[in-house]
Structures are given as structure tokens and as C-alpha cells.
Scaffold this motif. Structure first.
Motif, PDB file in Angstrom:
ATOM      1  N   UNK A 100      86.202  31.925  53.846  1.00 55.06           N
ATOM      2  CA  UNK A 100      86.070  32.993  52.847  1.00 55.06           C
ATOM      3  C   UNK A 100      87.207  32.913  51.831  1.00 55.06           C
ATOM      4  N   UNK A 101      88.419  32.621  52.277  1.00 52.96           N
ATOM      5  CA  UNK A 101      89.559  32.479  51.363  1.00 52.96           C
ATOM      6  C   UNK A 101      89.319  31.365  50.349  1.00 52.96           C
ATOM      7  N   UNK A 102      88.677  30.295  50.780  1.00 50.37           N
ATOM      8  CA  UNK A 102      88.465  29.143  49.908  1.00 50.37           C
ATOM      9  C   UNK A 102      87.414  29.407  48.836  1.00 50.37           C
ATOM     10  N   UNK A 103      86.517  30.369  49.072  1.00 52.48           N
ATOM     11  CA  UNK A 103      85.454  30.635  48.100  1.00 52.48           C
ATOM     12  C   UNK A 103      85.625  31.955  47.353  1.00 52.48           C
ATOM     13  N   UNK A 104      86.782  32.577  47.471  1.00 53.27           N
ATOM     14  CA  UNK A 104      87.022  33.840  46.773  1.00 53.27           C
ATOM     15  C   UNK A 104      88.450  33.857  46.219  1.00 53.27           C
ATOM     16  N   UNK A 105      88.685  34.783  45.292  1.00 54.42           N
ATOM     17  CA  UNK A 105      90.018  34.944  44.716  1.00 54.42           C
ATOM     18  C   UNK A 105      90.720  36.091  45.414  1.00 54.42           C
ATOM     19  N   UNK A 128      90.219  47.293  65.381  1.00 49.95           N
ATOM     20  CA  UNK A 128      89.764  46.557  66.578  1.00 49.95           C
ATOM     21  C   UNK A 128      88.421  45.845  66.403  1.00 49.95           C
ATOM     22  N   UNK A 129      87.456  46.475  65.764  1.00 51.82           N
ATOM     23  CA  UNK A 129      86.135  45.868  65.581  1.00 51.82           C
ATOM     24  C   UNK A 129      85.974  45.335  64.166  1.00 51.82           C
ATOM     25  N   UNK A 130      86.981  44.635  63.666  1.00 49.00           N
ATOM     26  CA  UNK A 130      86.977  44.177  62.284  1.00 49.00           C
ATOM     27  C   UNK A 130      85.824  43.203  62.030  1.00 49.00           C
ATOM     28  N   UNK A 131      85.188  43.377  60.874  1.00 51.99           N
ATOM     29  CA  UNK A 131      84.112  42.491  60.436  1.00 51.99           C
ATOM     30  C   UNK A 131      84.445  42.001  59.036  1.00 51.99           C
ATOM     31  N   UNK A 132      84.075  40.780  58.748  1.00 51.06           N
ATOM     32  CA  UNK A 132      84.279  40.235  57.410  1.00 51.06           C
ATOM     33  C   UNK A 132      83.240  40.826  56.465  1.00 51.06           C
ATOM     34  N   UNK A 133      83.697  41.428  55.385  1.00 49.88           N
ATOM     35  CA  UNK A 133      82.811  41.958  54.346  1.00 49.88           C
ATOM     36  C   UNK A 133      82.919  41.009  53.159  1.00 49.88           C
ATOM     37  N   UNK A 134      81.795  40.414  52.779  1.00 52.10           N
ATOM     38  CA  UNK A 134      81.819  39.452  51.674  1.00 52.10           C
ATOM     39  C   UNK A 134      80.688  39.723  50.683  1.00 52.10           C
ATOM     40  N   UNK A 135      80.309  40.994  50.574  1.00 47.90           N
ATOM     41  CA  UNK A 135      79.289  41.402  49.612  1.00 47.90           C
ATOM     42  C   UNK A 135      79.939  42.311  48.579  1.00 47.90           C
ATOM     43  N   UNK A 136      79.166  42.713  47.572  1.00 48.63           N
ATOM     44  CA  UNK A 136      79.714  43.588  46.534  1.00 48.63           C
ATOM     45  C   UNK A 136      80.882  42.901  45.844  1.00 48.63           C
ATOM     46  N   UNK A 148      92.408  36.733  63.249  1.00 45.16           N
ATOM     47  CA  UNK A 148      91.447  37.611  63.913  1.00 45.16           C
ATOM     48  C   UNK A 148      89.994  37.227  63.653  1.00 45.16           C
ATOM     49  N   UNK A 149      89.680  36.815  62.430  1.00 50.45           N
ATOM     50  CA  UNK A 149      88.292  36.527  62.038  1.00 50.45           C
ATOM     51  C   UNK A 149      88.115  35.024  61.879  1.00 50.45           C
ATOM     52  N   UNK A 150      87.258  34.401  62.707  1.00 50.73           N
ATOM     53  CA  UNK A 150      87.080  32.944  62.637  1.00 50.73           C
ATOM     54  C   UNK A 150      86.693  32.400  61.261  1.00 50.73           C
ATOM     55  N   UNK A 151      85.866  33.076  60.492  1.00 52.34           N
ATOM     56  CA  UNK A 151      85.415  32.560  59.203  1.00 52.34           C
ATOM     57  C   UNK A 151      86.280  32.957  58.024  1.00 52.34           C
ATOM     58  N   UNK A 152      87.432  33.561  58.269  1.00 46.63           N
ATOM     59  CA  UNK A 152      88.221  34.076  57.149  1.00 46.63           C
ATOM     60  C   UNK A 152      88.790  32.964  56.273  1.00 46.63           C
TER      61      UNK A 152
END
Length: 148
Positions: A136-141, A67-75, A129-133
Motif C-alpha cells: 500500500x505504501x508503494x502505491x500511495x502518497x 487491536x482489530x486494525x484493517x487497511x483502508x484503501x478506498x476513498x 501489524x498489517x501484512x499488506x501495508x
């Protein structure tokens, strides 16, 4: 809007654990080869790094976003959107290569199919669910850096 399917989610998790369990219990857990031991350690290390980055309160084996999902884009998530799935595939590959039989290769390929299906399903829900996903898909594999 993506419709969630609890049956599909549980089925994918069941398939994932069934394949992993069958691979793990059909051969040795610790490879005798230093190279394969290194591969196993790399897979476990990636998984641990992903878990520490994700934090346990955000973790779920189900592909459905919490429910409170957050985008993790570190590590490891900087490069790979699904490092835990990559970790499982690497560990399972080390196990299969330790005792490579047709049966174990078939299980590894089944695990690959299940995890790719699971991550595709999960990503459709994350996009909804996540507006910036999408960015994020475009800059990651997805699973393998510099490949896919």
C-alpha cells in the motif's frame, strides 16, 4: 518488531492539538477572502471524506493501531495514506493565511513537524501489524498526492 510507546503517542497528540488550538484561537476561524474560505472548505471536506471512509469505530487520535486494525484503501485513502493529517494541515494553513504572523507560521511549521513525526511513527507500527501495508505504501502518497 515495533515497540509502542504510550508516552510518545500521547505527546504527539498533545503537540498536534496544542498547535491546532493555538492557531485556531489566535486569529479568525472564518477567512474573509473567498480563496481562503475555499481552502478551508477543501480541508474540511477532505477531513469529512476521510472520516466517512474510515468509519468512527476504526478511528483513534493516537497513532497506535487499534487491536482489530484493517487497511483502508478506498476513498481518499486510495491516493493519500494520511488524509486526516493533510486535512488538518490545509485547514490550519487557511487560518494562518487569514492572519499571517510570524508566530502563526511558526505554529504551522511545528504542526507539520509533529504530524510528520506522528505519521512516521504510525507507519512503522502499521508495517509491523498489517501484512499488506508495504505494498500500500508503494502505491500511495504519504500526505500530498503526486508530491510526497
Amino acid at each position: 518488531m515495533m515497540i509502542r510507546s504510550p508516552c510518545r503517542s500521547f505527546g504527539l497528540v498533545f503537540g498536534q492539538f496544542a498547535c491546532l488550538g493555538a492557531i485556531a484561537f489566535s486569529g479568525p476561524l472564518l477567512p474573509s477572502s473567498p480563496l481562503l474560505l475555499g481552502l478551508l472548505a477543501a480541508g474540511l471536506g477532505l477531513g469529512l471524506w476521510a472520516l466517512l471512509t474510515m468509519r468512527l469505530h476504526r478511528l483513534s487520535v493516537l497513532p497506535d493501531p487499534l487491536p482489530q486494525v484493517e487497511l483502508v484503501s478506498t476513498g481518499p485513502y486510495r491516493l493519500i495514506r494520511h488524509p486526516m493529517y493533510a486535512s488538518l494541515l490545509i485547514v490550519a494553513l487557511a487560518w494562518v493565511l487569514t492572519m499571517p504572523t510570524l508566530w502563526r507560521w511558526a505554529l504551522w511549521l511545528a504542526l507539520l513537524v509533529v504530524l510528520v513525526t506522528k505519521l512516521s511513527y504510525e507507519e512503522r507500527m502499521l508495517v509491523a501489524t498489517i501484512p499488506g501495508y508495504r505494498v500500500y505504501q508503494q502505491r500511495s502518497w504519504r500526505l500530498v498526492p503526486f508530491v510526497w
